[in-house]
Design a protein around this motif. Structure first.
Motif, short mmCIF file in Angstrom:
data_model
loop_
_atom_site.label_atom_id
_atom_site.label_comp_id
_atom_site.label_asym_id
_atom_site.label_seq_id
_atom_site.Cartn_x
_atom_site.Cartn_y
_atom_site.Cartn_z
N SER A 95 5.71 5.76 0.92
CA SER A 95 5.77 4.30 0.87
C SER A 95 5.98 3.76 2.28
O SER A 95 6.68 4.35 3.10
N HIS A 96 5.39 2.59 2.55
CA HIS A 96 5.54 1.95 3.85
C HIS A 96 6.66 0.93 3.86
O HIS A 96 6.79 0.17 4.83
N GLY A 97 7.46 0.93 2.78
CA GLY A 97 8.50 -0.09 2.67
C GLY A 97 9.52 -0.02 3.79
O GLY A 97 9.99 -1.05 4.28
N VAL A 98 9.90 1.20 4.21
CA VAL A 98 10.91 1.35 5.26
C VAL A 98 10.41 0.75 6.57
O VAL A 98 11.10 -0.01 7.25
N TRP A 99 9.15 1.10 6.92
CA TRP A 99 8.60 0.59 8.17
C TRP A 99 8.36 -0.92 8.10
O TRP A 99 8.58 -1.63 9.09
N VAL A 100 7.92 -1.38 6.94
CA VAL A 100 7.72 -2.83 6.80
C VAL A 100 9.05 -3.56 6.94
O VAL A 100 9.12 -4.63 7.56
N GLY A 101 10.12 -3.00 6.38
CA GLY A 101 11.43 -3.61 6.51
C GLY A 101 11.88 -3.69 7.97
O GLY A 101 12.42 -4.69 8.41
N ARG A 102 11.63 -2.60 8.71
CA ARG A 102 12.02 -2.60 10.13
C ARG A 102 11.19 -3.60 10.92
O ARG A 102 11.71 -4.31 11.78
N LEU A 103 9.90 -3.65 10.64
CA LEU A 103 9.04 -4.60 11.35
C LEU A 103 9.39 -6.04 11.00
O LEU A 103 9.33 -6.93 11.85
N ALA A 140 0.85 -1.20 0.00
CA ALA A 140 0.00 0.00 0.00
C ALA A 140 0.87 1.24 0.00
O ALA A 140 2.04 1.22 0.40
N LEU A 141 0.28 2.33 -0.47
CA LEU A 141 0.89 3.65 -0.44
C LEU A 141 -0.11 4.63 0.18
O LEU A 141 -1.32 4.41 0.13
N THR A 142 0.42 5.69 0.75
CA THR A 142 -0.40 6.78 1.25
C THR A 142 -0.01 8.05 0.50
O THR A 142 1.16 8.43 0.49
N VAL A 143 -0.98 8.68 -0.15
CA VAL A 143 -0.74 9.89 -0.92
C VAL A 143 -1.47 11.05 -0.26
O VAL A 143 -2.67 10.95 0.05
N GLN A 144 -0.76 12.13 -0.01
CA GLN A 144 -1.33 13.33 0.59
C GLN A 144 -1.35 14.45 -0.45
O GLN A 144 -0.34 14.72 -1.10
N VAL A 145 -2.52 15.08 -0.56
CA VAL A 145 -2.71 16.14 -1.55
C VAL A 145 -3.05 17.43 -0.81
O VAL A 145 -4.17 17.58 -0.29
N PRO A 146 -2.11 18.38 -0.72
CA PRO A 146 -2.42 19.66 -0.07
C PRO A 146 -3.43 20.45 -0.91
O PRO A 146 -3.44 20.38 -2.15
N HIS A 147 -4.28 21.22 -0.23
CA HIS A 147 -5.30 22.04 -0.90
C HIS A 147 -6.08 21.21 -1.93
O HIS A 147 -6.09 21.53 -3.13
N PRO A 188 -4.74 18.16 4.40
CA PRO A 188 -4.61 17.61 3.04
C PRO A 188 -5.55 16.42 2.86
O PRO A 188 -5.97 15.79 3.82
N ALA A 189 -5.87 16.16 1.63
CA ALA A 189 -6.63 14.94 1.33
C ALA A 189 -5.68 13.75 1.38
O ALA A 189 -4.51 13.84 0.99
N VAL A 190 -6.18 12.63 1.87
CA VAL A 190 -5.39 11.42 1.98
C VAL A 190 -6.01 10.36 1.07
O VAL A 190 -7.22 10.11 1.14
N ILE A 191 -5.18 9.77 0.22
CA ILE A 191 -5.63 8.75 -0.72
C ILE A 191 -4.99 7.43 -0.34
O ILE A 191 -3.76 7.34 -0.19
N GLU A 192 -5.82 6.43 -0.19
CA GLU A 192 -5.34 5.08 0.11
C GLU A 192 -5.13 4.33 -1.20
O GLU A 192 -6.06 4.17 -1.99
N VAL A 193 -3.89 3.94 -1.43
CA VAL A 193 -3.51 3.31 -2.70
C VAL A 193 -3.07 1.88 -2.44
O VAL A 193 -2.23 1.63 -1.57
N HIS A 194 -3.65 0.95 -3.17
CA HIS A 194 -3.25 -0.46 -3.10
C HIS A 194 -2.50 -0.82 -4.37
O HIS A 194 -2.93 -0.46 -5.48
N LEU A 195 -1.39 -1.54 -4.19
CA LEU A 195 -0.52 -1.86 -5.31
C LEU A 195 -0.85 -3.23 -5.87
O LEU A 195 -1.47 -4.07 -5.22
#
Length: 240
Positions: free
Chosen positions: A157-165, A61-68, A125-132
């Protein structure tokens, strides 16, 4: 004498093993070791399952933030949020893109801002939930595409946190296997000590039976069989 001894009933306690090898302490100790071993094994399996769950969940998954997000684009045809959503849905490696609603954003902010997070007049900001899908998109190319659609858009990307976990989960697995090895060694030592104590306690009986013709292999087999039965009983109870 050896041939006669071999034909005796296995229930005949000619060596007095029931007095030499405790019927209670050895099974209890082995049961405790088996219980700890089962806990360690369950911890290892749980850590592996948790790591797999993290990789299949946050790692895809990805998290996308859109200001304004409500601002109109330069040509006035669509909002910044609409342009980003369209860019995401048309990008390779993206399975779905869904903007979160106001209630969902309030739920995300509640741990930090309290129950009134949804009533605050903040330019969120708007938050968009993205599934890969598959191996996912090329992140630098996707970031450039989103920047072109709405400048200032951030893709996290959540890859860094997933790697640590995942590293943490592998560490937990290693600790569990180490604990399992220590428990196995302790259990083996307990059985060995109990068997040796039984030999010492029944030394006179062993010498008498040996003098009557019993072989060393016969005596050792009787002690081994007795210790094995007691340990197997304790191990089954502890594991269960």
């Amino acid at each position: 004498m050896a041939s006669q001894t071999s034909h005796r009933s296995s229930r005949f306690d000619d060596l007095g093993l029931r007095r030499g090898l405790g019927d209670r302490m050895l099974p209890l100790l082995v049961a405790a070791m088996a219980f700890l071993a089962a806990l360690a094994l369950a911890g290892s399996v749980g850590a592996a399952s948790l790591a797999r769950h993290w990789q299949e969940g946050a790692g895809s998954a990805l998290t996308v933030q859109v200001p304004h997000p409500g601002a109109q684009a330069a040509n006035g045809s669509a909002t910044r949020l609409d342009r980003v959503v369209a860019a995401l849905r048309g990008a390779p490696g993206i399975a779905s893109a869904r903007p979160l609603g106001d209630a969902e954003l309030a739920d995300l902010l509640r741990p930090w801002l309290g129950a009134g997070a949804g009533k605050l007049s903040l330019p969120l900001p708007a938050v968009i939930e993205v599934h890969l899908s598959g191996e996912g998109p090329d992140l630098p190319a996707l970031a450039a595409r989103l920047e072109a659609a709405a400048p200032g858009t951030l893709a996290e990307s959540h890859g860094v946190w997933v790697g640590r976990l995942s590293t943490l989960a592998r560490s937990l697995q290693a600790c569990a296997w180490a604990a399992l090895l220590v428990v196995a060694l302790v259990a083996a030592a307990v059985i060995a000590v109990a068997t040796r104590a039984g030999l010492v306690a029944r030394r006179e009986a062993i010498e008498i039976v040996h003098g009557l013709g019993a072989t060393d292999s016969y005596i050792a087999a009787r002690f081994a069989a007795r210790a094995t039965r007691l340990a197997a009983l304790g191990g089954a109870v502890g594991a269960l």
